[in-house]
Design an enzyme around this catalytic site. Structure first.
Site, PDB file in Angstrom:
ATOM      1  CE1 TYR A  31      35.972  38.140  40.285  1.00 27.12           C
ATOM      2  CE2 TYR A  31      33.974  38.290  38.983  1.00 27.12           C
ATOM      3  CZ  TYR A  31      34.607  38.347  40.205  1.00 27.12           C
ATOM      4  OH  TYR A  31      33.877  38.623  41.328  1.00 27.12           O
ATOM      5  CE  LYS A 147      34.274  41.948  39.109  1.00 26.47           C
ATOM      6  NZ  LYS A 147      33.553  41.577  40.334  1.00 26.47           N
ATOM      7  CG  LEU A 203      35.699  45.320  43.167  1.00 30.32           C
ATOM      8  CD1 LEU A 203      37.050  44.671  42.868  1.00 30.32           C
ATOM      9  CD2 LEU A 203      34.599  44.583  42.438  1.00 30.32           C
TER      10      LEU A 203
HETATM   11  N1  PDD Z   1      30.488  41.447  41.933  1.00 32.83           N
HETATM   12  N2  PDD Z   1      32.202  44.270  45.754  1.00 32.83           N
HETATM   13  C1  PDD Z   1      32.442  42.979  45.449  1.00 32.83           C
HETATM   14  C2  PDD Z   1      33.142  42.139  46.452  1.00 32.83           C
HETATM   15  C3  PDD Z   1      32.025  42.454  44.211  1.00 32.83           C
HETATM   16  O1  PDD Z   1      32.278  41.171  43.911  1.00 32.83           O
HETATM   17  C4  PDD Z   1      31.327  43.296  43.304  1.00 32.83           C
HETATM   18  C5  PDD Z   1      30.868  42.775  41.960  1.00 32.83           C
HETATM   19  C6  PDD Z   1      31.085  44.635  43.664  1.00 32.83           C
HETATM   20  C7  PDD Z   1      30.373  45.597  42.763  1.00 32.83           C
HETATM   21  O2  PDD Z   1      31.102  45.846  41.587  1.00 32.83           O
HETATM   22  P1  PDD Z   1      30.384  46.302  40.242  1.00 32.83           P
HETATM   23  O3  PDD Z   1      29.495  47.435  40.596  1.00 32.83           O
HETATM   24  O4  PDD Z   1      31.505  46.690  39.378  1.00 32.83           O
HETATM   25  O5  PDD Z   1      29.591  45.126  39.715  1.00 32.83           O
HETATM   26  C8  PDD Z   1      31.563  45.083  44.890  1.00 32.83           C
HETATM   27  C9  PDD Z   1      30.178  40.881  40.636  1.00 32.83           C
HETATM   28  C10 PDD Z   1      28.867  41.321  40.121  1.00 32.83           C
HETATM   29  C11 PDD Z   1      30.343  39.373  40.683  1.00 32.83           C
HETATM   30  O6  PDD Z   1      31.323  38.951  41.239  1.00 32.83           O
HETATM   31  O7  PDD Z   1      29.533  38.650  40.122  1.00 32.83           O
END
Ligand code: PDD
Length: 285
Positions: A31, A147, A203
């Protein structure tokens, strides 16, 4: 609510997901979450790039090109018409019967895509005051760079932190701080910014890409290397980053103040630069 269901935009009541869908059965899917500011899909290219990489990692052949998919998302965003929100999309390996762990033949089984857009306001109060973190053992798997829609490890960690009275889990694997339940984690010590390097343990955040860029512009030294929970407790500042949380100060961990227990100078500098960068991108749209 309108849903993008494969190549159609339908009302949510019309969506049919088979009970044998591999996302539903196995969590076999990936996702993305993209923030929409004033109608702009912020850092769309980087999010799509990560989506394609993750699809490769789970051997999922995406049934469209990046350009086609981008057009589909833009058309969907126009139809929904939410100016400030978050776009969520996920794709699974599709419906294969009978239920078998083996990946289905890509020629026979089509992946299943769904997307929705919901209003989201910036978490202004939390951004000003900061949040409280609690250390939780990182018991997730060794593909945290994917992800994946299988978020149980992250969910268990978040809920453990909440049960202990904290806002988020600061994950620790073998003494090393990795990230939080849904954001990347940073600390500042003597003016230097530290974060865990990309790899299989975290991630690779899209907000992280932007903060890297902003740190360079602001002349803040950044070191991407592992650090321990003891080092983090002794840090001057701590914050987490994600598309939803933006640059979010973490003012205490396990009840102990980080620095003065208020959002720090470097954190505030990066928060401002982050907002300026969004406004700049919106203007250029
Ligand atoms: N979460 N680490 C994890 C485990 C995450 O799930 C996320 C993002 C990030 C930061 O990624 P980014 O900067 O690309 O949003 C780091 C999203 C927001 C979610 O699952 O809702």
């Amino acid at each position: 609510m309108k849903i993008l269901w494969n190549d159609k935009i339908v009302d949510e009541s019309e969506v049919r997901i088979d009970t044998e869908d591999r996302g539903y059965q196995f969590g076999d899917g990936i996702y993305e979450v993209i923030r929409i500011y004033e109608g702009l899909l912020y850092m769309e290219e980087e999010h799509l790039e990560r989506f394609w990489h993750c699809a490769d990692k789970i051997r999922l052949t995406l049934p469209f090109t990046k350009e086609e998919f981008s057009q589909r998302l833009h058309h969907f965003a126009e139809e929904v018409g939410i100016e400030n929100g978050r776009l969520y999309f996920q794709i699974t390996h599709g419906t294969a019967k009978p239920r078998l762990h083996d990946f289905p033949d890509a020629k026979e089984v089509m992946p299943v895509l769904t997307a929705d857009i919901q209003t989201a306001n910036r978490p202004v109060e939390k951004l000003e005051k900061g949040i409280r973190g609690g250390f939780v053992t990182d018991k997730r798997w060794l593909h945290c760079d994917i992800k994946s829609i299988s978020l149980l490890g992250n969910i268990l960690a978040l809920n453990e932190a909440k049960e202990n009275g904290y806002d988020d889990a600061v994950l620790v694997r073998d003494g090393i701080v990795t990230e939080t339940s849904a954001s990347n984690l940073w600390m500042v010590k003597e003016g230097i910014l530290y974060t865990h390097p990309d790899g299989e343990l975290i991630l690779p955040g899209i907000t992280k890409i932007k903060v890297r860029e902003l740190a360079t512009t602001l002349g803040i030294q950044l070191i991407e290397e592992p650090f321990t929970k003891e080092q983090l407790i002794e840090a001057d500042e701590c914050f987490k980053t994600s598309s939803v949380a933006e640059v979010m100060p973490i003012v205490s961990i396990d009840g102990k103040n980080i620095g003065k227990g208020t959002p720090g100078t470097v954190t505030k500098q990066l928060q401002k630069a982050y907002i300026d960068a969004i406004e700049e991108s919106v203007k250029k749209m």
